[in-house]
Write an enzyme that holds these catalytic residues in place. Sequence first.
Site, PDB file in Angstrom:
ATOM      1  N   ASP B  92      20.199  37.809 -33.713  1.00 40.34           N
ATOM      2  CA  ASP B  92      18.963  38.186 -34.386  1.00 40.34           C
ATOM      3  C   ASP B  92      17.980  37.020 -34.257  1.00 40.34           C
ATOM      4  O   ASP B  92      18.296  35.994 -33.660  1.00 40.34           O
ATOM      5  CB  ASP B  92      19.241  38.571 -35.842  1.00 40.34           C
ATOM      6  CG  ASP B  92      19.850  37.432 -36.642  1.00 40.34           C
ATOM      7  OD1 ASP B  92      19.909  36.291 -36.120  1.00 40.34           O
ATOM      8  OD2 ASP B  92      20.284  37.667 -37.769  1.00 40.34           O
ATOM      9  N   SER B  93      16.787  37.187 -34.817  1.00 40.56           N
ATOM     10  CA  SER B  93      15.737  36.193 -34.586  1.00 40.56           C
ATOM     11  C   SER B  93      15.762  35.065 -35.600  1.00 40.56           C
ATOM     12  O   SER B  93      15.060  34.082 -35.458  1.00 40.56           O
ATOM     13  CB  SER B  93      14.378  36.877 -34.659  1.00 40.56           C
ATOM     14  OG  SER B  93      14.116  37.271 -36.005  1.00 40.56           O
ATOM     15  N   ASP B 293      24.050  47.657 -36.596  1.00 42.26           N
ATOM     16  CA  ASP B 293      24.904  46.566 -37.064  1.00 42.26           C
ATOM     17  C   ASP B 293      24.816  46.544 -38.570  1.00 42.26           C
ATOM     18  O   ASP B 293      23.813  46.997 -39.143  1.00 42.26           O
ATOM     19  CB  ASP B 293      24.421  45.206 -36.543  1.00 42.26           C
ATOM     20  CG  ASP B 293      23.245  44.692 -37.362  1.00 42.26           C
ATOM     21  OD1 ASP B 293      22.117  45.185 -37.152  1.00 42.26           O
ATOM     22  OD2 ASP B 293      23.440  43.836 -38.256  1.00 42.26           O
ATOM     23  N   CYS B 331      44.418  57.406 -40.266  1.00 45.69           N
ATOM     24  CA  CYS B 331      43.921  56.324 -39.410  1.00 45.69           C
ATOM     25  C   CYS B 331      45.072  55.745 -38.593  1.00 45.69           C
ATOM     26  O   CYS B 331      46.186  55.590 -39.079  1.00 45.69           O
ATOM     27  CB  CYS B 331      43.281  55.250 -40.287  1.00 45.69           C
ATOM     28  SG  CYS B 331      42.720  53.780 -39.402  1.00 45.69           S
ATOM     29  N   CYS B 333      44.883  52.678 -37.059  1.00 50.92           N
ATOM     30  CA  CYS B 333      44.622  51.264 -36.805  1.00 50.92           C
ATOM     31  C   CYS B 333      45.882  50.451 -37.075  1.00 50.92           C
ATOM     32  O   CYS B 333      46.830  50.919 -37.712  1.00 50.92           O
ATOM     33  CB  CYS B 333      43.443  50.773 -37.654  1.00 50.92           C
ATOM     34  SG  CYS B 333      43.876  50.265 -39.330  1.00 50.92           S
ATOM     35  N   CYS B 336      46.837  50.373 -40.816  1.00 52.72           N
ATOM     36  CA  CYS B 336      47.377  51.633 -41.363  1.00 52.72           C
ATOM     37  C   CYS B 336      48.736  51.964 -40.759  1.00 52.72           C
ATOM     38  O   CYS B 336      49.546  52.649 -41.382  1.00 52.72           O
ATOM     39  CB  CYS B 336      46.379  52.770 -41.138  1.00 52.72           C
ATOM     40  SG  CYS B 336      44.926  52.619 -42.204  1.00 52.72           S
ATOM     41  N   HIS B 362      40.933  47.031 -40.825  1.00 53.06           N
ATOM     42  CA  HIS B 362      40.877  48.481 -41.077  1.00 53.06           C
ATOM     43  C   HIS B 362      39.437  48.993 -41.104  1.00 53.06           C
ATOM     44  O   HIS B 362      39.117  50.005 -40.474  1.00 53.06           O
ATOM     45  CB  HIS B 362      41.567  48.876 -42.384  1.00 53.06           C
ATOM     46  CG  HIS B 362      41.238  50.294 -42.741  1.00 53.06           C
ATOM     47  ND1 HIS B 362      41.789  51.372 -42.082  1.00 53.06           N
ATOM     48  CD2 HIS B 362      40.321  50.814 -43.601  1.00 53.06           C
ATOM     49  CE1 HIS B 362      41.257  52.485 -42.535  1.00 53.06           C
ATOM     50  NE2 HIS B 362      40.369  52.182 -43.462  1.00 53.06           N
TER      51      HIS B 362
END
Lengths: 382, 382
Positions: B92-93, B293, B331, B333, B336, B362
């Site tokens: 970002d700036s 984001d 899920c 992942c 999980c 997660h």
Amino acid sequence: MSLSFEIVAGSEAGGRRGLLHLPHRSVQTPVFMPVGTAGTVKAVPQDTLESLGAEIILGNTYHLYLRPGHELIRRLGGLHRFISWPRGLLTDSGGFQVFSLSALRKVSDEGVRFRSHLDGSSHFFTPEHSMDVQIALGADIAMAFDECTEYPAVRSRAEESLRLTMAWACRSLDHFRAHRNEVVWRDELRVPQIPPLGPGNCAAEGRTQSLFGIVQGGMYTDLRRECAARLVDMDFDGYAIGGLSVGEPRALTLEMIAEVLPLLPAGKPRYVMGVGYPDEIEQYARMGVDMMDCVLPTRAARHGLLFTSEGRLNIKAKRYAEDQDPPDPTCNCPVCRRYTRAYLRHLMQAGEALSATLNTIHNLAYYFAVMERVRKSLHPQG
Amino acid sequence: MSLSFEIVAGSEAGGRRGLLHLPHRSVQTPVFMPVGTAGTVKAVPQDTLESLGAEIILGNTYHLYLRPGHELIRRLGGLHRFISWPRGLLTDSGGFQVFSLSALRKVSDEGVRFRSHLDGSSHFFTPEHSMDVQIALGADIAMAFDECTEYPAVRSRAEESLRLTMAWACRSLDHFRAHRNEVVWRDELRVPQIPPLGPGNCAAEGRTQSLFGIVQGGMYTDLRRECAARLVDMDFDGYAIGGLSVGEPRALTLEMIAEVLPLLPAGKPRYVMGVGYPDEIEQYARMGVDMMDCVLPTRAARHGLLFTSEGRLNIKAKRYAEDQDPPDPTCNCPVCRRYTRAYLRHLMQAGEALSATLNTIHNLAYYFAVMERVRKSLHPQG
């Protein structure tokens, strides 16, 4: 039947290479066991521990008893299942943490009254209670409830402490023998909704927990010898040397280990508790110590101290700010393969959580590599 | 040439599936970008991010400028190499953090004087300086220096803020165009001792950084439209919609996005900054937003808030103390698949570092799954 211990190679200096067959894992020895105080080796996920080659880790009875509670862990299938760790587990007796962490400790022949370091609540631990808690936790190896003699201690104090430890060892063993088959994974029918842990689950083979006795005696060799002889008579599944690394000079640690080791049965595992630096664990392993544990690699990591082939490295130091080398150029761990000293220093400086994770992974990999080097030097199987 | 954007599928509602070809990675869009504030997505190792499927992450210019400093990062080969992240990066700036974190902010036409939130030291950021810092960091995508209009803001304040943002966009673009080829990985000869980053390193193809303009204008649709039109005239490589999720009701966020999106060039990536909840990012992606984001999945994780297919779950709650389900039963992942709610709750209760790591893994997996579902619903390539 509980554990079996198979010695596959040895050296003239006394070192031996073995396989410690536990209900949940056959562990290559000599082995360094990371400390997983409250059901986690701090900051490191379990799959990472596995990929680093950890075959057995410690849980602290004192911490787990206070939070989340041993009864809760038993209801959830024991510590292995609670923390999702299918390999070897050992729990200490709680004695050392009562000694080092709790306030207002009051020791009697019956046991120890202490206040929780978390909330000040009052608790009473006896040998029988320690066994009950450890059976609820269900580690592969439990430890007898002992009193850790402080350093320095005058002889009369060491004698009195040893008297307690011996009486408590007896009571621990009696209670454990009467209840060892109550461990939750001994009979999967108690938790029918939970499938077995996998190939590591040996409950079907009729195996259960083991209990180790702990040699105390302060820094008095005759007390240590007496303690060892009497514990051997009791016929524990394995033997630990406790009460070391409590502030004494290293030469004294070495002397106590050298004095006690030959008195312990050659066919059973020998465990030195709470050691040490990388060169120490190498030295003791070469003398015939089969198991060691210590918070040093994990705790030091969180403070930025890394163990490397070039010595200790304080990653916080400004001289590493632009150092593009890995922490240890000869190390092949996931951290050394990917990250620079400059990045690890930045993470410490910025107070980033990843710092503890990466530093700990490296230090554990370094400790495991030391033990692997010792094992390989003892042949066979390269 | 900097980036190229290839749209491979679209929907009537405006959603599109694409490939954003950056120097370090071809990123599948719509994409959610985890925030790696100080050069780390807090508590998650880089290899874990890769295995979760993160293709691009953010770095915060304000944080990295203050610590460890952009010049240090440039000397070490840029942010990709410094943090060992070979995939896509966006910075970002610095404007938003100056707005939200720093003390004693003083804005003039020239730039912003502010005090560091770390040590109170005084700093001055101009559009040109933001570009210099972002070129030193060397992310694949840099952002124009803007002023984030606070909410609520009266019209005259929003107009004044927009005037600054437009002037600064112009100066950002001029300075960036004059210096964009100075990025350290543009010409590997500048750091001959460092090997190229691997297949992802496209410096040899003559590619360099890209710059996105940021549409501001507060909650005034006519100001937003004016800003978008003028930025499009300047011909940025991509366009962001900023100044949202600053406290306004969600209907207003949606209105601003719906107003601005059609004004942005269809062939360039569109990025909504700082959003949002899982249902929000899904909604915006289906409207045609390509990039988003937000700190929400990572920050919420550290506070014990998990996003699941059954809604939000506060893992600290006592009702999960003995819950043996995974955080989200649907899920897949790594968290999980391995851990229970009871264990995750225990880690939070005990203040264990592993808690932040597992919760964050997660939540990120959940966000990535949302984006993958949207991409698949847009065809082709399933």
